[in-house]
Enzyme design. Sequence first.
Site, PDB file in Angstrom:
ATOM      1  N   GLU A 234      47.626  35.630  80.574  1.00  0.00           N
ATOM      2  CA  GLU A 234      48.776  34.934  79.612  1.00  0.00           C
ATOM      3  C   GLU A 234      47.974  36.278  78.839  1.00  0.00           C
ATOM      4  O   GLU A 234      48.072  36.330  77.345  1.00  0.00           O
ATOM      5  CB  GLU A 234      47.060  34.320  79.319  1.00  0.00           C
ATOM      6  CG  GLU A 234      48.604  32.821  80.151  1.00  0.00           C
ATOM      7  CD  GLU A 234      46.808  31.517  79.976  1.00  0.00           C
ATOM      8  OE1 GLU A 234      45.317  31.603  80.397  1.00  0.00           O
ATOM      9  OE2 GLU A 234      47.521  30.107  79.386  1.00  0.00           O
TER      10      GLU A 234
ATOM     11  N   ALA B 104      39.674  32.840  82.385  1.00  0.00           N
ATOM     12  CA  ALA B 104      38.617  32.696  81.777  1.00  0.00           C
ATOM     13  C   ALA B 104      37.401  32.049  82.513  1.00  0.00           C
ATOM     14  O   ALA B 104      37.825  32.264  83.450  1.00  0.00           O
ATOM     15  CB  ALA B 104      39.259  30.889  81.189  1.00  0.00           C
TER      16      ALA B 104
ATOM     17  N   GLY C  49      43.828  33.558  82.164  1.00  0.00           N
ATOM     18  CA  GLY C  49      43.724  34.035  81.250  1.00  0.00           C
ATOM     19  C   GLY C  49      44.240  35.675  80.929  1.00  0.00           C
ATOM     20  O   GLY C  49      44.620  36.266  80.003  1.00  0.00           O
TER      21      GLY C  49
ATOM     22  N   GLU D 254      45.434  27.986  87.839  1.00  0.00           N
ATOM     23  CA  GLU D 254      44.165  26.984  86.979  1.00  0.00           C
ATOM     24  C   GLU D 254      45.115  26.286  87.965  1.00  0.00           C
ATOM     25  O   GLU D 254      43.937  25.469  88.407  1.00  0.00           O
ATOM     26  CB  GLU D 254      45.547  27.427  85.803  1.00  0.00           C
ATOM     27  CG  GLU D 254      44.385  28.765  84.880  1.00  0.00           C
ATOM     28  CD  GLU D 254      45.414  29.325  84.441  1.00  0.00           C
ATOM     29  OE1 GLU D 254      46.182  29.207  85.670  1.00  0.00           O
ATOM     30  OE2 GLU D 254      45.440  30.158  83.520  1.00  0.00           O
TER      31      GLU D 254
END
Length: 261
Positions: free
Chosen positions: A115, A67, A112, A135
């Site tokens: 993911e 992200a 992300g 993260e």
Amino acid sequence: MTYQNILFEELEAGIHLLTVNRPKALNALNAETLDEIAAALARVGQDPAARVLLVTGAGDKAFVAGADIAQMQAFDSARAQAFSERGNRTFRAIELLPVPAIALVNGYALGGGCELAMACDWAIASERALFGQPEVNLGVVAGFGGTQRLPRLVGRSLAMELLTTGRLVKADEALRIGLVTQVVAPEQLRDKGLELARTIAAKGPAAVRLTKQIVQRGQDMDLVNACQQEAFAFGLCCATEDQKEGMQAFLDKRPAKFHGR
Ligand code: CAA
């Protein structure tokens, strides 16, 4: 619709390619990119001729490096939760897509990005791919489903290790632990993805779509009900011309010609 952050193209009949296209930021996912991915997914979902979606990242360095940290840095709690929900909604839409989605992981698949690969039905990787959920280095938990899909894919113990240490996983380990199904040379990745997509596109379309639906839904069901939905789908297939053709072709010792009916 024109896209600023992704490329979305139909490579061949029914075979779509979505490329996250922010190479200068290693294809990091900001809110705008998530929305464009969601829009492209909706297009695939509404296309009765769609057969397969391939997902990759632009450039030779990253699939998606996570992200967008620059966008997230100033988030307060409410905005962070909304962003996480946006990402989760978008990635769930990949699982709900009526056709298989295959990630072609060409480089960093972090946060992300890991993911995104895990939300696809499966992933294949280049030898250069690197996976991880780093993260915790940033003081946050994974936000687009990583805490849930990683343990489901690789088991709780290893998922906990990866999620709490942020350790990165190279392609050969990713293959061993089941994050990807195969590893190929970087220059072969796209062709290998296309070859897989062509193989799937040549099968009975309803059978492929129903297989995806019952596998994905079955993951969240008890075995008895999951097998019952399989029986229902098996019955549905036998209402198609393609089932008659597929079985007749076997008996005639010839390749089947499916028409999607
Ligand atoms: N968000 C925003 N920008 C990013 C980014 C990210 N996740 N990852 C890389 N970039 C940007 C860098 O800031 C840099 O931009 P500038 O050129 O403008 O400085 C550019 O991409 C190139 O990156 P680097 O110079 O860092 O490249 P490198 O080769 O030295 O390192 C890397 C590559 C190891 C992947 C490193 O970029 C990195 O660690 N990136 C962050 C990885 C990360 O922590 N991902 C998780 C994000 S949080 C998350 O994803 C939460 C969630 O679950 C939803």
